[in-house]
Design a protein around this motif. Structure first.
Motif, PDB file in Angstrom:
ATOM      1  N   HIS A 178       9.786   7.567 -17.792  1.00  0.00           N
ATOM      2  CA  HIS A 178      10.188   6.832 -19.002  1.00  0.00           C
ATOM      3  C   HIS A 178       9.168   7.023 -20.118  1.00  0.00           C
ATOM      4  N   ALA A 179       7.887   6.934 -19.771  1.00  0.00           N
ATOM      5  CA  ALA A 179       6.834   7.081 -20.782  1.00  0.00           C
ATOM      6  C   ALA A 179       6.885   8.471 -21.413  1.00  0.00           C
ATOM      7  N   TRP A 180       7.104   9.494 -20.603  1.00  0.00           N
ATOM      8  CA  TRP A 180       7.172  10.855 -21.115  1.00  0.00           C
ATOM      9  C   TRP A 180       8.354  11.007 -22.075  1.00  0.00           C
ATOM     10  N   GLY A 199      -6.474  -1.031  -1.659  1.00  0.00           N
ATOM     11  CA  GLY A 199      -5.638  -0.661  -0.540  1.00  0.00           C
ATOM     12  C   GLY A 199      -4.515   0.282  -0.936  1.00  0.00           C
ATOM     13  N   ALA A 200      -3.642   0.494   0.009  1.00  0.00           N
ATOM     14  CA  ALA A 200      -2.521   1.411  -0.202  1.00  0.00           C
ATOM     15  C   ALA A 200      -1.425   0.729  -1.008  1.00  0.00           C
ATOM     16  N   ILE A 201      -0.632   1.556  -1.678  1.00  0.00           N
ATOM     17  CA  ILE A 201       0.514   1.007  -2.389  1.00  0.00           C
ATOM     18  C   ILE A 201       1.770   1.388  -1.620  1.00  0.00           C
ATOM     19  N   SER A 202       2.775   0.582  -1.758  1.00  0.00           N
ATOM     20  CA  SER A 202       4.011   0.790  -1.001  1.00  0.00           C
ATOM     21  C   SER A 202       4.844   1.910  -1.617  1.00  0.00           C
ATOM     22  N   SER A 203       5.833   2.346  -0.870  1.00  0.00           N
ATOM     23  CA  SER A 203       6.719   3.392  -1.393  1.00  0.00           C
ATOM     24  C   SER A 203       7.517   2.868  -2.590  1.00  0.00           C
ATOM     25  N   ASP A 204       7.845   1.584  -2.589  1.00  0.00           N
ATOM     26  CA  ASP A 204       8.537   1.001  -3.743  1.00  0.00           C
ATOM     27  C   ASP A 204       7.643   1.024  -4.981  1.00  0.00           C
ATOM     28  N   GLU A 205       6.360   0.733  -4.797  1.00  0.00           N
ATOM     29  CA  GLU A 205       5.420   0.778  -5.915  1.00  0.00           C
ATOM     30  C   GLU A 205       5.231   2.207  -6.414  1.00  0.00           C
ATOM     31  N   CYS A 206       5.187   3.159  -5.497  1.00  0.00           N
ATOM     32  CA  CYS A 206       5.108   4.579  -5.895  1.00  0.00           C
ATOM     33  C   CYS A 206       6.317   4.966  -6.728  1.00  0.00           C
ATOM     34  N   GLU A 207       7.481   4.507  -6.323  1.00  0.00           N
ATOM     35  CA  GLU A 207       8.707   4.801  -7.069  1.00  0.00           C
ATOM     36  C   GLU A 207       8.650   4.173  -8.458  1.00  0.00           C
ATOM     37  N   THR A 208       8.149   2.954  -8.564  1.00  0.00           N
ATOM     38  CA  THR A 208       8.004   2.291  -9.868  1.00  0.00           C
ATOM     39  C   THR A 208       7.069   3.085 -10.765  1.00  0.00           C
ATOM     40  N   LEU A 209       5.947   3.538 -10.227  1.00  0.00           N
ATOM     41  CA  LEU A 209       4.987   4.326 -11.008  1.00  0.00           C
ATOM     42  C   LEU A 209       5.598   5.646 -11.460  1.00  0.00           C
ATOM     43  N   ILE A 228      -0.616   3.805 -17.298  1.00  0.00           N
ATOM     44  CA  ILE A 228       0.322   3.141 -16.388  1.00  0.00           C
ATOM     45  C   ILE A 228      -0.427   2.505 -15.229  1.00  0.00           C
ATOM     46  N   LEU A 229      -1.363   3.241 -14.655  1.00  0.00           N
ATOM     47  CA  LEU A 229      -2.136   2.697 -13.531  1.00  0.00           C
ATOM     48  C   LEU A 229      -2.986   1.503 -13.959  1.00  0.00           C
ATOM     49  N   GLU A 230      -3.529   1.556 -15.165  1.00  0.00           N
ATOM     50  CA  GLU A 230      -4.313   0.418 -15.669  1.00  0.00           C
ATOM     51  C   GLU A 230      -3.426  -0.825 -15.805  1.00  0.00           C
ATOM     52  N   ALA A 231      -2.256  -0.663 -16.387  1.00  0.00           N
ATOM     53  CA  ALA A 231      -1.342  -1.805 -16.541  1.00  0.00           C
ATOM     54  C   ALA A 231      -0.850  -2.289 -15.181  1.00  0.00           C
ATOM     55  N   PHE A 232      -0.635  -1.367 -14.270  1.00  0.00           N
ATOM     56  CA  PHE A 232      -0.212  -1.710 -12.911  1.00  0.00           C
ATOM     57  C   PHE A 232      -1.289  -2.554 -12.226  1.00  0.00           C
ATOM     58  N   LYS A 233      -2.563  -2.156 -12.411  1.00  0.00           N
ATOM     59  CA  LYS A 233      -3.670  -2.932 -11.838  1.00  0.00           C
ATOM     60  C   LYS A 233      -3.716  -4.347 -12.409  1.00  0.00           C
ATOM     61  N   GLU A 234      -3.268  -4.475 -13.671  1.00  0.00           N
ATOM     62  CA  GLU A 234      -3.265  -5.789 -14.320  1.00  0.00           C
ATOM     63  C   GLU A 234      -2.066  -6.637 -13.906  1.00  0.00           C
ATOM     64  N   GLY A 235      -1.146  -6.035 -13.134  1.00  0.00           N
ATOM     65  CA  GLY A 235      -0.050  -6.819 -12.587  1.00  0.00           C
ATOM     66  C   GLY A 235       1.343  -6.477 -13.075  1.00  0.00           C
ATOM     67  N   GLU A 236       1.462  -5.606 -14.065  1.00  0.00           N
ATOM     68  CA  GLU A 236       2.797  -5.235 -14.556  1.00  0.00           C
ATOM     69  C   GLU A 236       3.502  -4.383 -13.502  1.00  0.00           C
ATOM     70  N   ARG A 237       4.751  -4.714 -13.198  1.00  0.00           N
ATOM     71  CA  ARG A 237       5.493  -4.007 -12.168  1.00  0.00           C
ATOM     72  C   ARG A 237       6.845  -3.463 -12.637  1.00  0.00           C
ATOM     73  N   HIS A 238       7.176  -3.661 -13.886  1.00  0.00           N
ATOM     74  CA  HIS A 238       8.461  -3.195 -14.422  1.00  0.00           C
ATOM     75  C   HIS A 238       8.257  -1.823 -15.056  1.00  0.00           C
ATOM     76  N   ALA A 239       9.001  -0.821 -14.585  1.00  0.00           N
ATOM     77  CA  ALA A 239       8.794   0.569 -15.004  1.00  0.00           C
ATOM     78  C   ALA A 239       8.920   0.763 -16.517  1.00  0.00           C
ATOM     79  N   ARG A 240       9.932   0.191 -17.118  1.00  0.00           N
ATOM     80  CA  ARG A 240      10.119   0.381 -18.567  1.00  0.00           C
ATOM     81  C   ARG A 240       9.035  -0.320 -19.377  1.00  0.00           C
ATOM     82  N   ARG A 241       8.625  -1.498 -18.952  1.00  0.00           N
ATOM     83  CA  ARG A 241       7.537  -2.186 -19.665  1.00  0.00           C
ATOM     84  C   ARG A 241       6.227  -1.420 -19.519  1.00  0.00           C
ATOM     85  N   LEU A 242       5.986  -0.858 -18.337  1.00  0.00           N
ATOM     86  CA  LEU A 242       4.808  -0.014 -18.144  1.00  0.00           C
ATOM     87  C   LEU A 242       4.842   1.160 -19.113  1.00  0.00           C
ATOM     88  N   ALA A 243       5.999   1.795 -19.227  1.00  0.00           N
ATOM     89  CA  ALA A 243       6.151   2.972 -20.094  1.00  0.00           C
ATOM     90  C   ALA A 243       5.932   2.619 -21.558  1.00  0.00           C
TER      91      ALA A 243
END
Length: 98
Positions: free
Chosen positions: A19-21, A3-13, A46-61
């Motif tokens: 941060h990763a860059w 499904g669609a992701i929210s604007s908050d989730e887009c901002e997190t990504l 980042i998208l793979e980790a997001f699919k696994e449930g991680e939602r914290h931007a710095r931890r994703l990075a």
């Protein structure tokens, strides 16, 4: 992701990619062999980790930079890119089928 992701989730990504860059550049991981594939690989991870449930931007990075070497070949394969710039040729990759 389903499904669609929210604007908050887009901002997190988006934040996670920024941060990763920064981390990737500070770690001096960017070179002529990965210049063309670095950001797509970071985003893929980042998208793979997001699919696994991680939602914290710095931890994703942090997670994606640490796993960059695992994701790069996957992204190159899906994009059809060579692993090194000097192996690129103008030759056709497939023979015509009759």
């Amino acid at each position: 992701m389903q499904g669609a992701i929210s604007s908050d989730e887009c901002e997190t990504l988006s934040q996670a990619l920024e941060h990763a860059w920064e981390i990737f550049l500070r770690a001096k991981r960017l070179d002529r062999h990965n210049l063309d594939i670095s950001k797509p690989t970071l985003l893929y991870g980042i998208l793979e980790a997001f699919k696994e449930g991680e939602r914290h931007a710095r931890r994703l990075a942090i997670r994606v930079v640490a796993s960059f070497d695992r994701f790069e070949p996957i992204v190159r394969h899906h994009r059809g890119w060579s692993s090194h710039a000097e192996t690129l040729t103008d030759e056709p990759s497939r023979k015509a089928v009759r």
